[in-house]
Scaffold this active site. Sequence first.
Site, PDB file in Angstrom:
ATOM      1  N   LYS A 121      47.931 -52.052  93.108  1.00 61.12           N
ATOM      2  CA  LYS A 121      46.599 -51.456  93.286  1.00 61.12           C
ATOM      3  C   LYS A 121      45.508 -52.329  92.658  1.00 61.12           C
ATOM      4  O   LYS A 121      44.417 -52.442  93.207  1.00 61.12           O
ATOM      5  CB  LYS A 121      46.565 -50.036  92.703  1.00 61.12           C
ATOM      6  CG  LYS A 121      47.469 -49.045  93.448  1.00 61.12           C
ATOM      7  CD  LYS A 121      47.069 -48.870  94.910  1.00 61.12           C
ATOM      8  CE  LYS A 121      47.797 -47.719  95.568  1.00 61.12           C
ATOM      9  NZ  LYS A 121      47.415 -47.529  96.986  1.00 61.12           N
ATOM     10  N   THR A 133      49.025 -34.367  96.128  1.00 59.90           N
ATOM     11  CA  THR A 133      49.636 -34.692  97.419  1.00 59.90           C
ATOM     12  C   THR A 133      51.124 -34.904  97.176  1.00 59.90           C
ATOM     13  O   THR A 133      51.585 -34.859  96.027  1.00 59.90           O
ATOM     14  CB  THR A 133      49.049 -35.997  98.017  1.00 59.90           C
ATOM     15  OG1 THR A 133      49.437 -37.073  97.157  1.00 59.90           O
ATOM     16  CG2 THR A 133      47.541 -35.947  98.144  1.00 59.90           C
ATOM     17  N   ASP A 165      54.777 -49.381 110.429  1.00 56.89           N
ATOM     18  CA  ASP A 165      55.148 -49.662 109.044  1.00 56.89           C
ATOM     19  C   ASP A 165      54.149 -50.697 108.535  1.00 56.89           C
ATOM     20  O   ASP A 165      54.188 -51.855 108.962  1.00 56.89           O
ATOM     21  CB  ASP A 165      56.586 -50.198 109.015  1.00 56.89           C
ATOM     22  CG  ASP A 165      57.002 -50.628 107.612  1.00 56.89           C
ATOM     23  OD1 ASP A 165      56.183 -50.511 106.664  1.00 56.89           O
ATOM     24  OD2 ASP A 165      58.146 -51.090 107.468  1.00 56.89           O
ATOM     25  N   ASN A 181      45.024 -46.818 103.855  1.00 53.04           N
ATOM     26  CA  ASN A 181      45.273 -45.774 102.860  1.00 53.04           C
ATOM     27  C   ASN A 181      46.746 -45.605 102.491  1.00 53.04           C
ATOM     28  O   ASN A 181      47.058 -45.056 101.434  1.00 53.04           O
ATOM     29  CB  ASN A 181      44.701 -44.461 103.432  1.00 53.04           C
ATOM     30  CG  ASN A 181      45.210 -43.252 102.712  1.00 53.04           C
ATOM     31  OD1 ASN A 181      44.742 -42.918 101.628  1.00 53.04           O
ATOM     32  ND2 ASN A 181      46.198 -42.580 103.321  1.00 53.04           N
ATOM     33  N   TYR A 187      53.216 -50.412  90.795  1.00 55.85           N
ATOM     34  CA  TYR A 187      52.073 -49.779  91.466  1.00 55.85           C
ATOM     35  C   TYR A 187      50.753 -50.270  90.868  1.00 55.85           C
ATOM     36  O   TYR A 187      49.812 -50.584  91.594  1.00 55.85           O
ATOM     37  CB  TYR A 187      52.229 -48.267  91.287  1.00 55.85           C
ATOM     38  CG  TYR A 187      51.204 -47.384  91.942  1.00 55.85           C
ATOM     39  CD1 TYR A 187      51.280 -47.069  93.298  1.00 55.85           C
ATOM     40  CD2 TYR A 187      50.178 -46.795  91.197  1.00 55.85           C
ATOM     41  CE1 TYR A 187      50.359 -46.208  93.887  1.00 55.85           C
ATOM     42  CE2 TYR A 187      49.260 -45.941  91.783  1.00 55.85           C
ATOM     43  CZ  TYR A 187      49.347 -45.646  93.123  1.00 55.85           C
ATOM     44  OH  TYR A 187      48.439 -44.792  93.704  1.00 55.85           O
ATOM     45  N   VAL A 217      45.361 -36.610  92.655  1.00 51.67           N
ATOM     46  CA  VAL A 217      45.137 -35.691  93.771  1.00 51.67           C
ATOM     47  C   VAL A 217      46.481 -35.028  94.078  1.00 51.67           C
ATOM     48  O   VAL A 217      47.513 -35.720  94.135  1.00 51.67           O
ATOM     49  CB  VAL A 217      44.629 -36.460  95.011  1.00 51.67           C
ATOM     50  CG1 VAL A 217      44.273 -35.493  96.140  1.00 51.67           C
ATOM     51  CG2 VAL A 217      43.430 -37.334  94.669  1.00 51.67           C
TER      52      VAL A 217
HETATM   53  N1  LIG Z   1      47.786 -38.609  95.093  1.00 52.04           N
HETATM   54  C1  LIG Z   1      47.283 -39.280  94.093  1.00 52.04           C
HETATM   55  O1  LIG Z   1      47.146 -38.773  92.975  1.00 52.04           O
HETATM   56  C2  LIG Z   1      46.803 -40.686  94.293  1.00 52.04           C
HETATM   57  C3  LIG Z   1      45.994 -41.261  93.299  1.00 52.04           C
HETATM   58  C4  LIG Z   1      45.498 -42.538  93.490  1.00 52.04           C
HETATM   59  C5  LIG Z   1      45.797 -43.219  94.647  1.00 52.04           C
HETATM   60  N2  LIG Z   1      46.589 -42.643  95.597  1.00 52.04           N
HETATM   61  C6  LIG Z   1      46.827 -43.420  96.816  1.00 52.04           C
HETATM   62  O2  LIG Z   1      46.377 -42.666  97.914  1.00 52.04           O
HETATM   63  C7  LIG Z   1      47.022 -43.114  99.093  1.00 52.04           C
HETATM   64  C8  LIG Z   1      47.507 -41.925  99.900  1.00 52.04           C
HETATM   65  O3  LIG Z   1      48.518 -41.282  99.170  1.00 52.04           O
HETATM   66  P1  LIG Z   1      48.717 -39.702  99.161  1.00 52.04           P
HETATM   67  O4  LIG Z   1      48.448 -39.246  97.794  1.00 52.04           O
HETATM   68  O5  LIG Z   1      47.983 -39.100 100.287  1.00 52.04           O
HETATM   69  O6  LIG Z   1      50.308 -39.645  99.354  1.00 52.04           O
HETATM   70  P2  LIG Z   1      51.211 -39.037 100.506  1.00 52.04           P
HETATM   71  O7  LIG Z   1      52.604 -39.361 100.090  1.00 52.04           O
HETATM   72  O8  LIG Z   1      50.854 -37.612 100.751  1.00 52.04           O
HETATM   73  O9  LIG Z   1      50.824 -39.876 101.811  1.00 52.04           O
HETATM   74  C9  LIG Z   1      51.201 -41.217 101.985  1.00 52.04           C
HETATM   75  C10 LIG Z   1      51.511 -41.454 103.455  1.00 52.04           C
HETATM   76  O10 LIG Z   1      51.797 -42.846 103.605  1.00 52.04           O
HETATM   77  C11 LIG Z   1      52.896 -42.954 104.501  1.00 52.04           C
HETATM   78  N3  LIG Z   1      53.585 -44.223 104.313  1.00 52.04           N
HETATM   79  C12 LIG Z   1      54.450 -44.559 103.309  1.00 52.04           C
HETATM   80  N4  LIG Z   1      54.921 -45.804 103.515  1.00 52.04           N
HETATM   81  C13 LIG Z   1      54.359 -46.252 104.665  1.00 52.04           C
HETATM   82  C14 LIG Z   1      54.471 -47.460 105.403  1.00 52.04           C
HETATM   83  N5  LIG Z   1      55.273 -48.464 105.004  1.00 52.04           N
HETATM   84  N6  LIG Z   1      53.745 -47.587 106.536  1.00 52.04           N
HETATM   85  C15 LIG Z   1      52.951 -46.572 106.965  1.00 52.04           C
HETATM   86  N7  LIG Z   1      52.832 -45.405 106.330  1.00 52.04           N
HETATM   87  C16 LIG Z   1      53.515 -45.250 105.177  1.00 52.04           C
HETATM   88  C17 LIG Z   1      53.776 -41.751 104.165  1.00 52.04           C
HETATM   89  O11 LIG Z   1      54.690 -41.479 105.225  1.00 52.04           O
HETATM   90  C18 LIG Z   1      52.735 -40.668 103.956  1.00 52.04           C
HETATM   91  O12 LIG Z   1      52.435 -40.013 105.175  1.00 52.04           O
HETATM   92  C19 LIG Z   1      48.128 -44.055  98.629  1.00 52.04           C
HETATM   93  O13 LIG Z   1      47.702 -45.388  98.776  1.00 52.04           O
HETATM   94  C20 LIG Z   1      48.257 -43.706  97.152  1.00 52.04           C
HETATM   95  O14 LIG Z   1      48.773 -44.767  96.404  1.00 52.04           O
HETATM   96  C21 LIG Z   1      47.099 -41.400  95.427  1.00 52.04           C
END
Ligand SMILES: NC(=O)c1ccc[n+]([C@@H]2O[C@H](COP(=O)([O-])OP(=O)(O)OC[C@H]3O[C@@H](n4cnc5c(N)ncnc54)[C@H](O)[C@@H]3O)[C@@H](O)[C@H]2O)c1
Length: 303
Positions: free
Chosen positions: A183, A215, A61, A88, A179, A213
């Site tokens: 960020k 996801t 975590d 990440n 958020y 993205v």
């Molecule tokens: N998807 C988008 O559009 C987008 C845009 C900008 C930034 N982001 C950032 O990209 C990063 C990855 O996100 P994603 O889009 O792949 O989302 P995602 O939800 O697919 O993946 C996030 C992962 O983080 C894990 N996680 C959550 N809380 C956690 C914790 N306390 N400890 C360890 N793991 C934890 C989740 O279990 C998951 O596997 C994040 O930091 C997100 O804020 C995403």
Amino acid sequence: MGSQAEQRVGIVTGASSGMGLALTRHFIGKGWKIAMFDINDKVGNELVQELGPATSFHKVDVASYDSQAAGFLSVFEQHGRIDALLANAGIVDRSSLYILGHRANQVEDIPPAPDTLCTDVDFKGVLYGTQLAVHFMRHNPPALGGGAGEAAGNDQVKGRIVCTASVAGIVPHPSYPEYNGAKAGVVTFIRGVAGVLKVKEQIHINCVCPGIVATSIIPPEMVAAVQPEYMTAVDTVVRGYEEFLDEKDQRFGVVVEASVDEVLEVSEGRLANGKASEPAVTVWDPLFKMLHGEGSGLKNAIP
Ligand SMILES: NC(=O)c1ccc[n+]([C@@H]2O[C@H](COP(=O)([O-])OP(=O)(O)OC[C@H]3O[C@@H](n4cnc5c(N)ncnc54)[C@H](O)[C@@H]3O)[C@@H](O)[C@H]2O)c1
């Protein structure tokens, strides 16, 4: 035995899904060993079965310093080094700071405290990971981790940290007030520490700010509402990481936007009163020494 590049060891946080999983797949494909940190151990353990011995899963975590510390220690004990932290993991707001549903509350009927898990994961998770990366990278074997860069005449790099922030950390998104702050915190944090980590530790810290993205963090309805040509490919985010983790890369404190199919450097904000405000953010070395126990080592510090 492979080349030094093939022996690099990285930690990817949030590796069970989305970008973290894409980063894991990409870097094991390039010969790295990847320790996958995530709270989702069910998926994480299944992924290790699929991805094979170049990966290991660690239920971590990132919002807990002790949890991250235990993960880092087990990776270091297994491999004897940690070349890169790919910080990440992230989530969005867990409660609504606008409290629109509480307009009818009596004055003494205080709305419940906000759930600030987003700050704990997205911002504190990066602070904890950075401090731990510094600690463990100090113990990396001296000749490794930056070998190719050194061979190319560049400064030796002891380790690299790349964080996933967001475009919302540069220009805020009104849907996610917490958020945005978390960020933006990551963006300003990496810019603030990068110079000192470079001169004192030979560690480079940088960050990637993705656009939208597809996801699991984004509801599919929102993905469907965005014009396809404005969606960011996960490969663009991976490219941003790959460029920072290239052994020849000498950048530190750099923020890139990973948008659609482009990776573009984002310039730092300017102070409205320019030179007059600058001393407020310039290191005064006696203060730095008071706070941190030694001088900053920064060339532009005020002695
Ligand atoms: N998807 C988008 O559009 C987008 C845009 C900008 C930034 N982001 C950032 O990209 C990063 C990855 O996100 P994603 O889009 O792949 O989302 P995602 O939800 O697919 O993946 C996030 C992962 O983080 C894990 N996680 C959550 N809380 C956690 C914790 N306390 N400890 C360890 N793991 C934890 C989740 O279990 C998951 O596997 C994040 O930091 C997100 O804020 C995403």
